[in-house]
Design a protein around this motif. Structure first.
Motif, mmCIF file in Angstrom:
data_model
loop_
_atom_site.group_PDB
_atom_site.id
_atom_site.type_symbol
_atom_site.label_atom_id
_atom_site.label_comp_id
_atom_site.label_asym_id
_atom_site.label_seq_id
_atom_site.Cartn_x
_atom_site.Cartn_y
_atom_site.Cartn_z
ATOM 1 N N ASN A 1 43.084 44.291 15.754
ATOM 2 C CA ASN A 1 43.014 42.869 15.840
ATOM 3 C C ASN A 1 44.567 42.087 16.136
ATOM 4 O OD1 ASN A 1 40.135 42.134 14.870
ATOM 5 N ND2 ASN A 1 41.123 43.369 13.213
ATOM 6 N N LEU A 2 44.478 41.023 16.804
ATOM 7 C CA LEU A 2 46.030 40.665 17.328
ATOM 8 C C LEU A 2 45.879 39.424 16.148
ATOM 9 C CD1 LEU A 2 48.257 40.228 19.397
ATOM 10 C CD2 LEU A 2 46.806 38.433 20.443
ATOM 11 N N GLY B 1 47.159 51.740 34.082
ATOM 12 C CA GLY B 1 46.879 50.490 33.969
ATOM 13 C C GLY B 1 47.748 49.937 32.808
ATOM 14 N N GLU B 2 48.154 48.372 32.976
ATOM 15 C CA GLU B 2 49.004 47.604 32.224
ATOM 16 C C GLU B 2 47.936 46.613 31.590
ATOM 17 O OE1 GLU B 2 52.952 46.443 32.888
ATOM 18 O OE2 GLU B 2 52.264 44.586 32.751
ATOM 19 N N ASP C 1 44.838 42.655 24.659
ATOM 20 C CA ASP C 1 43.810 43.583 25.205
ATOM 21 C C ASP C 1 43.693 44.924 24.662
ATOM 22 O OD1 ASP C 1 42.448 41.573 26.657
ATOM 23 O OD2 ASP C 1 43.538 41.837 28.422
ATOM 24 N N ALA C 2 44.397 45.316 23.642
ATOM 25 C CA ALA C 2 44.623 46.516 23.011
ATOM 26 C C ALA C 2 43.258 47.461 22.996
ATOM 27 C CB ALA C 2 45.369 46.668 21.737
ATOM 28 N N ARG C 3 42.233 46.389 22.317
ATOM 29 C CA ARG C 3 40.855 47.133 22.318
ATOM 30 C C ARG C 3 40.335 47.745 23.602
ATOM 31 N NH1 ARG C 3 37.362 42.994 18.333
ATOM 32 N NH2 ARG C 3 38.628 42.925 16.658
ATOM 33 N N ALA C 4 40.538 46.893 24.534
ATOM 34 C CA ALA C 4 40.024 47.305 25.828
ATOM 35 C C ALA C 4 40.784 48.727 26.319
ATOM 36 C CB ALA C 4 40.161 46.183 27.014
ATOM 37 N N ASN D 1 51.553 45.210 27.403
ATOM 38 C CA ASN D 1 52.792 44.284 27.769
ATOM 39 C C ASN D 1 52.777 43.100 26.704
ATOM 40 O OD1 ASN D 1 54.334 42.236 28.895
ATOM 41 N ND2 ASN D 1 53.857 42.459 30.978
ATOM 42 N N PRO D 2 53.759 43.193 25.810
ATOM 43 C CA PRO D 2 53.732 42.269 24.843
ATOM 44 C C PRO D 2 53.909 40.850 25.145
ATOM 45 C CG PRO D 2 54.989 44.007 24.047
ATOM 46 C CD PRO D 2 54.669 44.175 25.751
ATOM 47 N N ALA D 3 54.650 40.643 26.415
ATOM 48 C CA ALA D 3 54.668 39.314 26.930
ATOM 49 C C ALA D 3 53.226 38.707 27.287
ATOM 50 C CB ALA D 3 55.732 39.369 28.015
ATOM 51 N N LYS D 4 52.298 39.540 27.244
ATOM 52 C CA LYS D 4 50.942 38.761 27.950
ATOM 53 C C LYS D 4 50.027 38.746 26.703
ATOM 54 C CE LYS D 4 51.422 40.770 32.526
ATOM 55 N NZ LYS D 4 50.424 41.870 33.384
#
Length: 319
Positions: A16-17, A290-291, A296-299, A316-319
């Protein structure tokens, strides 16, 4: 800061974000502004608490980051206990390494865990000698893709890759494998011997487990070595009886990367330096898998667990 947190163990759905306070470095630690986070198969085990080291809730997964220290130095770091899936992370100075000019984020992250794992498996576990045959299971994956290249660079006689799709097998051949076979073959013992010209094989690098491990052991030549470093199938191999190892003077070993830091002579640092040098010389390259955005860590975990990925996945933490 934004971070991915796990408050209950399970599959990708438990990632979870959330917003968390920034970590505070203690003595001997560094605060890193994270540019990219490496995603490893071990992270999926950590999230469900099936890893070698038990997880403690709540947790922020992620054992490797590349970014900049507060002083502006570009570094790649291993994290003790996680914390990488975030905009900022704390790392021990002893497990933080400078990134040479000419090495991009993907390569740095590919080498800090997967690259050093491949290096150690071939150098310390398998003791590869020129001319020997090497089987690399999951040859399109993070460790496998680098292991194929290292084996060729270090003079392996025949590199046999296994992978589950035509696309992955084509990648393994592009990276230098001499032959690539279907990892889903029901008789891996015969498939490996056939791929090696009818002969038993000298070295197997295995992170699959289950029957793949059992049948790979059966394919080993006299003084053959199987190095076991993961269990992606989540199935235990059959127990190995010591007396059965005598039949072909077989060696079966295991490798868990944290133990490398207990070796004298800064072996881990030497491995990483060697990998950076090989990359700058054009002999070894990282394969982009893939980035994903941090959200989208779950994906990313779903892709890893589906066994459909190749190369190195990053967040990428900037996204």
């Amino acid at each position: 800061m934004r971070a991915v947190q796990v408050t209950e163990f399970g599959g990708p759905e438990v990632l979870n974000l959330v917003d968390l306070p920034e970590p505070v470095p203690g003595p001997g630690q560094l605060l890193i502004d994270v540019d990219r986070v490496g995603v490893n198969y071990a992270d999926t085990h950590q999230a469900e608490n099936s890893y070698l080291a038990p997880s403690q809730l709540p947790l922020v997964p992620g054992g490797e980051v590349v970014g900049h220290t507060t002083g502006g130095k570009r570094v790649v770091a291993l994290l003790n206990g996680g914390g990488g899936y975030a905009e900022r992370a704390v790392a021990e100075e002893a497990t933080t390494f400078g990134v040479p000019e000419g090495i991009d984020d993907l390569t740095a992250l590919s080498f800090i865990v997967q690259g050093t794992t491949a290096w150690l498996l071939l150098r310390k576990n398998a003791h590869l000698e020129p001319g020997e045959s090497v089987v690399v299971h999951a040859a399109a994956g993070g460790v496998g893709s680098i292991a194929v290249q290292l084996a060729k660079a270090w003079g392996a006689g025949r590199v046999i890759a296994t992978a589950s799709s035509e696309e992955k097998r084509a990648l393994a051949l592009e990276l230098g494998a001499d032959v690539a076979i279907d990892s889903r073959d029901e008789n891996m013992t015969d498939a490996l011997r056939e791929a090696n010209g009818g002969k038993r094989v000298d070295i197997v690098l295995d992170m699959t487990g289950g029957t793949v491990t059992d049948q790979s052991v059966a394919a080993l030549a006299p003084f053959g070595r199987l190095a076991f470093y993961g269990m992606a199938s989540r199935q235990q191999p059959k127990p190995i009886e010591a007396r059965n190892l005598l039949g072909h003077s077989t060696t079966v070993s295991g490798m868990w990367l944290p133990h490398a830091f207990k070796l004298p002579g800064n072996v881990f640092g030497r491995a990483l330096d060697d990998l950076f040098s090989l990359a700058l010389a054009g002999q070894v390259r990282a394969v982009a898998g893939g980035e994903y955005a941090l959200s989208d860590a779950r994906a990313a975990h779903e892709a890893l667990r589906s066994r459909g990925t190749s190369g190195k996945l990053v967040l990428n933490p900037a996204k």
